[in-house]
Design a protein around this motif. Sequence first.
Motif, short mmCIF file in Angstrom:
data_model
loop_
_atom_site.label_atom_id
_atom_site.label_comp_id
_atom_site.label_asym_id
_atom_site.label_seq_id
_atom_site.Cartn_x
_atom_site.Cartn_y
_atom_site.Cartn_z
N PRO A 218 -9.39 70.47 69.47
CA PRO A 218 -8.06 70.79 68.92
C PRO A 218 -7.17 69.56 68.86
CG PRO A 218 -8.70 72.40 70.58
CD PRO A 218 -9.72 71.31 70.63
N SER A 219 -6.35 69.52 67.84
CA SER A 219 -5.47 68.36 67.63
C SER A 219 -4.00 68.74 67.78
CB SER A 219 -5.71 67.76 66.24
OG SER A 219 -5.47 68.73 65.24
N ASP A 220 -3.72 69.78 68.59
CA ASP A 220 -2.33 70.23 68.71
C ASP A 220 -1.46 69.26 69.49
OD1 ASP A 220 -4.03 70.93 70.80
OD2 ASP A 220 -2.69 72.48 71.54
N ARG A 221 -2.07 68.37 70.29
CA ARG A 221 -1.28 67.39 71.04
C ARG A 221 -1.45 65.98 70.48
NH1 ARG A 221 -2.10 65.88 75.78
NH2 ARG A 221 0.06 65.40 76.23
N GLN A 222 -2.13 65.86 69.37
CA GLN A 222 -2.36 64.55 68.79
C GLN A 222 -1.26 64.20 67.80
OE1 GLN A 222 -6.22 64.49 67.04
NE2 GLN A 222 -7.31 64.66 68.97
N CYS A 223 -1.00 62.91 67.69
CA CYS A 223 -0.08 62.43 66.67
C CYS A 223 -0.71 62.65 65.31
CB CYS A 223 0.21 60.95 66.90
SG CYS A 223 1.12 60.16 65.56
N HIS A 224 0.05 63.20 64.38
CA HIS A 224 -0.49 63.50 63.05
C HIS A 224 -0.69 62.25 62.20
CE1 HIS A 224 -0.10 67.76 63.77
NE2 HIS A 224 1.17 67.61 64.08
N GLY B 245 -0.23 61.04 73.41
CA GLY B 245 0.69 60.25 74.22
C GLY B 245 2.03 60.00 73.58
N HIS B 246 2.18 60.36 72.31
CA HIS B 246 3.47 60.17 71.64
C HIS B 246 3.56 61.15 70.47
CE1 HIS B 246 0.62 57.42 69.59
NE2 HIS B 246 1.19 57.91 68.50
N PHE B 247 4.78 61.31 69.96
CA PHE B 247 5.01 62.17 68.82
C PHE B 247 4.92 61.37 67.52
CE2 PHE B 247 7.25 64.33 72.29
CZ PHE B 247 6.65 65.57 72.21
N TYR B 248 4.85 62.12 66.42
CA TYR B 248 4.72 61.48 65.10
C TYR B 248 5.89 60.56 64.80
CZ TYR B 248 4.75 61.12 60.01
OH TYR B 248 4.80 60.65 58.73
N GLU B 249 7.10 61.00 65.21
CA GLU B 249 8.30 60.21 64.90
C GLU B 249 8.29 58.85 65.59
OE1 GLU B 249 8.24 63.27 65.85
OE2 GLU B 249 8.93 64.39 64.09
N SER B 250 7.66 58.77 66.77
CA SER B 250 7.65 57.51 67.52
C SER B 250 6.27 56.86 67.54
CB SER B 250 8.12 57.76 68.96
OG SER B 250 7.27 58.71 69.60
N PRO C 298 3.58 54.28 67.16
CA PRO C 298 3.67 52.82 66.99
C PRO C 298 2.99 52.32 65.72
CG PRO C 298 2.13 53.38 68.75
CD PRO C 298 2.83 54.64 68.37
N PHE C 299 1.89 52.96 65.32
CA PHE C 299 1.20 52.54 64.10
C PHE C 299 2.04 52.87 62.87
CE2 PHE C 299 -2.11 53.15 67.26
CZ PHE C 299 -2.88 52.01 67.09
N ARG C 300 2.71 54.03 62.91
CA ARG C 300 3.57 54.41 61.80
C ARG C 300 4.77 53.47 61.70
NH1 ARG C 300 7.84 58.14 61.82
NH2 ARG C 300 8.41 58.91 59.75
N MET C 301 5.37 53.13 62.86
CA MET C 301 6.50 52.22 62.86
C MET C 301 6.09 50.83 62.38
SD MET C 301 8.84 54.24 63.78
CE MET C 301 10.20 53.10 64.02
N GLN C 302 4.89 50.40 62.78
CA GLN C 302 4.40 49.10 62.32
C GLN C 302 4.19 49.10 60.81
OE1 GLN C 302 0.80 47.89 64.23
NE2 GLN C 302 0.75 45.88 63.27
N GLY C 303 3.66 50.21 60.29
CA GLY C 303 3.48 50.32 58.85
C GLY C 303 4.80 50.28 58.11
#
Length: 203
Positions: free
Chosen positions: A135-141, A147-152, A154-159
């Motif tokens: 299950p991916s219910d606790r994974q960042c989308h 370990g973190h939410f989608y909004e925070s 680090p890979f998304r922020m770097q992008g």
Amino acid sequence: MVENWDTSYAQVEEALLKSWPKNKESCAQLLIGYFDYYSRFDFRNFVVQCRREMTLSKMEKEWPRPICVEDPFDLNHNLSSGVTKKMFVFIMKVFINSRAVFMSEKPKMTDHNHAGFHLMYRKVLLDKCHQGSAPSDRQCHSCHRIGHFYESCPFRMQGKDNRRRYTSNSTNNSYRSTTGSIITGRRQRILMVLEIDWAIIKG
């Protein structure tokens, strides 16, 4: 001592160690026993722990999580506090199915000494134990990590930063090219005016 908990190892006398029964089971038997034990374990009411012989209830620890595993060094820490209900169901399916597969599956090859027998038999067992993706219910989308939410993320922020830099560089380059063409056009017009004036003066 860790937060007032005695985490030292027990001092066992050598005479007592010699009297303890030695393990006579193979690694395969121990693995099947592991699946069998935890597929029957009462996770709803008890905590997995290695500190004492008596069972340890969730009520005693006041831990309401689906799976509770006591940290042997920090007794206030539940090692499985991040396991969700969906993940708990998935883990139990893996335990139950793996126990059934390992206890019922028999090798079809007659020559057990064949070079590829163990590799093929292992692949058959693992394929039958496979229960699909966890299950991916606790994974960042975004990065599919825990370990973190989608909004925070680090890979998304770097992008985002990379796109911002690229956009900024593209804008600056286009501005420079546009400015350069404007300056070049002005120079040409000035030169034309000067040539006309010079022709009038000479004429």
